[in-house]
Design a protein around this motif. Sequence first.
Motif, PDB file in Angstrom:
ATOM      1  N   LYS A 166      16.977  14.913  -1.236  1.00 12.32           N
ATOM      2  CA  LYS A 166      17.508  16.231  -1.593  1.00 12.32           C
ATOM      3  C   LYS A 166      16.425  17.179  -2.097  1.00 12.32           C
ATOM      4  O   LYS A 166      16.596  18.386  -2.052  1.00 12.32           O
ATOM      5  CB  LYS A 166      18.594  16.082  -2.656  1.00 12.32           C
ATOM      6  CG  LYS A 166      19.827  15.364  -2.144  1.00 12.32           C
ATOM      7  CD  LYS A 166      20.880  15.208  -3.221  1.00 12.32           C
ATOM      8  CE  LYS A 166      22.078  14.453  -2.665  1.00 12.32           C
ATOM      9  NZ  LYS A 166      23.121  14.242  -3.658  1.00 12.32           N
ATOM     10  N   ASP A 167      15.321  16.633  -2.587  1.00 13.61           N
ATOM     11  CA  ASP A 167      14.234  17.456  -3.105  1.00 13.61           C
ATOM     12  C   ASP A 167      13.162  17.756  -2.054  1.00 13.61           C
ATOM     13  O   ASP A 167      12.046  18.125  -2.381  1.00 13.61           O
ATOM     14  CB  ASP A 167      13.603  16.788  -4.325  1.00 13.61           C
ATOM     15  CG  ASP A 167      12.983  15.438  -3.993  1.00 13.61           C
ATOM     16  OD1 ASP A 167      13.347  14.859  -2.942  1.00 13.61           O
ATOM     17  OD2 ASP A 167      12.152  14.957  -4.777  1.00 13.61           O
ATOM     18  N   ALA A 168      13.510  17.658  -0.784  1.00 16.74           N
ATOM     19  CA  ALA A 168      12.544  17.861   0.295  1.00 16.74           C
ATOM     20  C   ALA A 168      11.967  19.276   0.306  1.00 16.74           C
ATOM     21  O   ALA A 168      10.821  19.463   0.708  1.00 16.74           O
ATOM     22  CB  ALA A 168      13.176  17.551   1.644  1.00 16.74           C
ATOM     23  N   ALA A 169      12.732  20.246  -0.153  1.00 13.55           N
ATOM     24  CA  ALA A 169      12.236  21.626  -0.148  1.00 13.55           C
ATOM     25  C   ALA A 169      11.087  21.787  -1.146  1.00 13.55           C
ATOM     26  O   ALA A 169      10.124  22.493  -0.867  1.00 13.55           O
ATOM     27  CB  ALA A 169      13.373  22.591  -0.485  1.00 13.55           C
ATOM     28  N   THR A 170      11.176  21.123  -2.280  1.00 14.87           N
ATOM     29  CA  THR A 170      10.124  21.244  -3.294  1.00 14.87           C
ATOM     30  C   THR A 170       8.992  20.240  -3.085  1.00 14.87           C
ATOM     31  O   THR A 170       7.872  20.490  -3.514  1.00 14.87           O
ATOM     32  CB  THR A 170      10.717  21.053  -4.711  1.00 14.87           C
ATOM     33  OG1 THR A 170      11.338  19.767  -4.776  1.00 14.87           O
ATOM     34  CG2 THR A 170      11.732  22.139  -5.024  1.00 14.87           C
ATOM     35  N   ALA A 171       9.285  19.115  -2.462  1.00 13.90           N
ATOM     36  CA  ALA A 171       8.261  18.090  -2.202  1.00 13.90           C
ATOM     37  C   ALA A 171       8.441  17.594  -0.765  1.00 13.90           C
ATOM     38  O   ALA A 171       9.113  16.594  -0.537  1.00 13.90           O
ATOM     39  CB  ALA A 171       8.391  16.942  -3.195  1.00 13.90           C
ATOM     40  N   PRO A 172       7.866  18.294   0.225  1.00  8.99           N
ATOM     41  CA  PRO A 172       8.094  17.924   1.626  1.00  8.99           C
ATOM     42  C   PRO A 172       7.528  16.553   2.005  1.00  8.99           C
ATOM     43  O   PRO A 172       7.981  15.943   2.957  1.00  8.99           O
ATOM     44  CB  PRO A 172       7.407  19.025   2.420  1.00  8.99           C
ATOM     45  CG  PRO A 172       6.497  19.700   1.470  1.00  8.99           C
ATOM     46  CD  PRO A 172       7.020  19.466   0.101  1.00  8.99           C
ATOM     47  N   LYS A 173       6.551  16.065   1.246  1.00 13.14           N
ATOM     48  CA  LYS A 173       5.983  14.740   1.510  1.00 13.14           C
ATOM     49  C   LYS A 173       5.911  13.966   0.204  1.00 13.14           C
ATOM     50  O   LYS A 173       5.701  14.539  -0.856  1.00 13.14           O
ATOM     51  CB  LYS A 173       4.590  14.842   2.125  1.00 13.14           C
ATOM     52  CG  LYS A 173       4.617  15.496   3.496  1.00 13.14           C
ATOM     53  CD  LYS A 173       3.342  15.243   4.239  1.00 13.14           C
ATOM     54  CE  LYS A 173       3.442  15.884   5.609  1.00 13.14           C
ATOM     55  NZ  LYS A 173       3.266  14.964   6.671  1.00 13.14           N
ATOM     56  N   LYS A 174       6.119  12.641   0.316  1.00 12.59           N
ATOM     57  CA  LYS A 174       6.032  11.762  -0.850  1.00 12.59           C
ATOM     58  C   LYS A 174       5.296  10.491  -0.458  1.00 12.59           C
ATOM     59  O   LYS A 174       5.193  10.152   0.718  1.00 12.59           O
ATOM     60  CB  LYS A 174       7.429  11.375  -1.353  1.00 12.59           C
ATOM     61  CG  LYS A 174       8.122  12.435  -2.161  1.00 12.59           C
ATOM     62  CD  LYS A 174       9.395  11.859  -2.766  1.00 12.59           C
ATOM     63  CE  LYS A 174      10.062  12.814  -3.706  1.00 12.59           C
ATOM     64  NZ  LYS A 174      11.271  12.227  -4.295  1.00 12.59           N
ATOM     65  N   ARG A 210       0.861  -1.174   0.000  1.00 15.15           N
ATOM     66  CA  ARG A 210       0.000   0.000   0.000  1.00 15.15           C
ATOM     67  C   ARG A 210       0.897   1.223   0.000  1.00 15.15           C
ATOM     68  O   ARG A 210       2.072   1.150   0.358  1.00 15.15           O
ATOM     69  CB  ARG A 210      -0.941  -0.007   1.192  1.00 15.15           C
ATOM     70  CG  ARG A 210      -0.249   0.146   2.512  1.00 15.15           C
ATOM     71  CD  ARG A 210      -1.237   0.186   3.645  1.00 15.15           C
ATOM     72  NE  ARG A 210      -0.476   0.150   4.887  1.00 15.15           N
ATOM     73  CZ  ARG A 210      -0.954  -0.281   6.021  1.00 15.15           C
ATOM     74  NH1 ARG A 210      -2.190  -0.706   6.088  1.00 15.15           N
ATOM     75  NH2 ARG A 210      -0.216  -0.295   7.104  1.00 15.15           N
ATOM     76  N   LEU A 211       0.334   2.334  -0.376  1.00 12.13           N
ATOM     77  CA  LEU A 211       1.097   3.574  -0.397  1.00 12.13           C
ATOM     78  C   LEU A 211       0.752   4.403   0.827  1.00 12.13           C
ATOM     79  O   LEU A 211      -0.419   4.527   1.199  1.00 12.13           O
ATOM     80  CB  LEU A 211       0.797   4.363  -1.674  1.00 12.13           C
ATOM     81  CG  LEU A 211       1.257   3.693  -2.956  1.00 12.13           C
ATOM     82  CD1 LEU A 211       0.810   4.501  -4.164  1.00 12.13           C
ATOM     83  CD2 LEU A 211       2.762   3.512  -2.975  1.00 12.13           C
ATOM     84  N   ILE A 212       1.788   4.931   1.452  1.00  7.92           N
ATOM     85  CA  ILE A 212       1.587   5.810   2.602  1.00  7.92           C
ATOM     86  C   ILE A 212       2.392   7.088   2.376  1.00  7.92           C
ATOM     87  O   ILE A 212       3.430   7.075   1.709  1.00  7.92           O
ATOM     88  CB  ILE A 212       2.001   5.145   3.929  1.00  7.92           C
ATOM     89  CG1 ILE A 212       3.462   4.721   3.902  1.00  7.92           C
ATOM     90  CG2 ILE A 212       1.116   3.963   4.250  1.00  7.92           C
ATOM     91  CD1 ILE A 212       3.985   4.371   5.272  1.00  7.92           C
ATOM     92  N   GLU A 213       1.889   8.152   2.915  1.00 13.37           N
ATOM     93  CA  GLU A 213       2.566   9.439   2.770  1.00 13.37           C
ATOM     94  C   GLU A 213       3.527   9.628   3.937  1.00 13.37           C
ATOM     95  O   GLU A 213       3.143   9.453   5.104  1.00 13.37           O
ATOM     96  CB  GLU A 213       1.547  10.573   2.734  1.00 13.37           C
ATOM     97  CG  GLU A 213       2.165  11.922   2.412  1.00 13.37           C
ATOM     98  CD  GLU A 213       1.110  12.999   2.304  1.00 13.37           C
ATOM     99  OE1 GLU A 213       0.408  13.249   3.299  1.00 13.37           O
ATOM    100  OE2 GLU A 213       0.995  13.581   1.213  1.00 13.37           O
ATOM    101  N   ARG A 214       4.762   9.955   3.608  1.00  9.96           N
ATOM    102  CA  ARG A 214       5.772  10.198   4.638  1.00  9.96           C
ATOM    103  C   ARG A 214       6.560  11.454   4.291  1.00  9.96           C
ATOM    104  O   ARG A 214       6.589  11.886   3.141  1.00  9.96           O
ATOM    105  CB  ARG A 214       6.753   9.026   4.719  1.00  9.96           C
ATOM    106  CG  ARG A 214       6.179   7.803   5.332  1.00  9.96           C
ATOM    107  CD  ARG A 214       7.264   6.821   5.651  1.00  9.96           C
ATOM    108  NE  ARG A 214       6.691   5.618   6.256  1.00  9.96           N
ATOM    109  CZ  ARG A 214       7.205   4.424   6.161  1.00  9.96           C
ATOM    110  NH1 ARG A 214       8.322   4.240   5.494  1.00  9.96           N
ATOM    111  NH2 ARG A 214       6.623   3.401   6.730  1.00  9.96           N
ATOM    112  N   ARG A 215       7.250  11.934   5.292  1.00  6.80           N
ATOM    113  CA  ARG A 215       8.117  13.091   5.087  1.00  6.80           C
ATOM    114  C   ARG A 215       9.246  12.706   4.141  1.00  6.80           C
ATOM    115  O   ARG A 215       9.838  11.630   4.261  1.00  6.80           O
ATOM    116  CB  ARG A 215       8.679  13.522   6.439  1.00  6.80           C
ATOM    117  CG  ARG A 215       9.430  14.830   6.404  1.00  6.80           C
ATOM    118  CD  ARG A 215       9.732  15.289   7.802  1.00  6.80           C
ATOM    119  NE  ARG A 215      10.432  14.258   8.541  1.00  6.80           N
ATOM    120  CZ  ARG A 215      11.484  14.488   9.318  1.00  6.80           C
ATOM    121  NH1 ARG A 215      11.928  15.705   9.492  1.00  6.80           N
ATOM    122  NH2 ARG A 215      12.078  13.504   9.938  1.00  6.80           N
ATOM    123  N   ASN A 216       9.532  13.563   3.200  1.00  3.89           N
ATOM    124  CA  ASN A 216      10.594  13.334   2.221  1.00  3.89           C
ATOM    125  C   ASN A 216      11.928  13.719   2.846  1.00  3.89           C
ATOM    126  O   ASN A 216      12.137  14.863   3.232  1.00  3.89           O
ATOM    127  CB  ASN A 216      10.315  14.172   0.969  1.00  3.89           C
ATOM    128  CG  ASN A 216      11.357  13.992  -0.100  1.00  3.89           C
ATOM    129  OD1 ASN A 216      12.277  13.189   0.036  1.00  3.89           O
ATOM    130  ND2 ASN A 216      11.223  14.733  -1.170  1.00  3.89           N
TER     131      ASN A 216
END
Length: 145
Positions: A15-23, A6-12
């Motif tokens: 290196k791209d955390a500034a543009t995508a804080p969650k993935k 299953r897919l869960i949302e977590r903190r990124n």
Amino acid sequence: MAMKFRLIERRNLGKDAATAPKKMYAQAVNNGYVTFNELCDNISELCSLTSADVKAVLDRMNYELDRNLKAGRIVQFGEIGNFRLSVGSSGSVKEEDFSSSQIRKPKIIFTPGAKLRSTRTNTSFEKAVPMTVTESVPCDLEHVY
């Protein structure tokens, strides 16, 4: 049979955390639990040993694994793989300043054998269908982590 996820949302944390804080990340969906007794019963069905014989052998193997790991040996567990202890410690500038109290709790390292390595390579995945509110799943609270 494919392993479900299953897919869960977590903190990124990338290196791209500034543009995508969650993935969205995959998380394995377990398909039940096999107890020790079930495992022993299943093994005994395939050979001339009783479930009690299998339990006795596995109990003794656990004892031998423990004894040999404590002695610093690598234990080959047949085609299953190898077990060994690994230790780490805090450092000392000088050898004479080092104390065994600086050694952290050992870790047990398992290196899978060829069959289990091929299982990792040959596993396919399929997205799990979300459960509806009306579905119920038996829950063994003893094994919920």
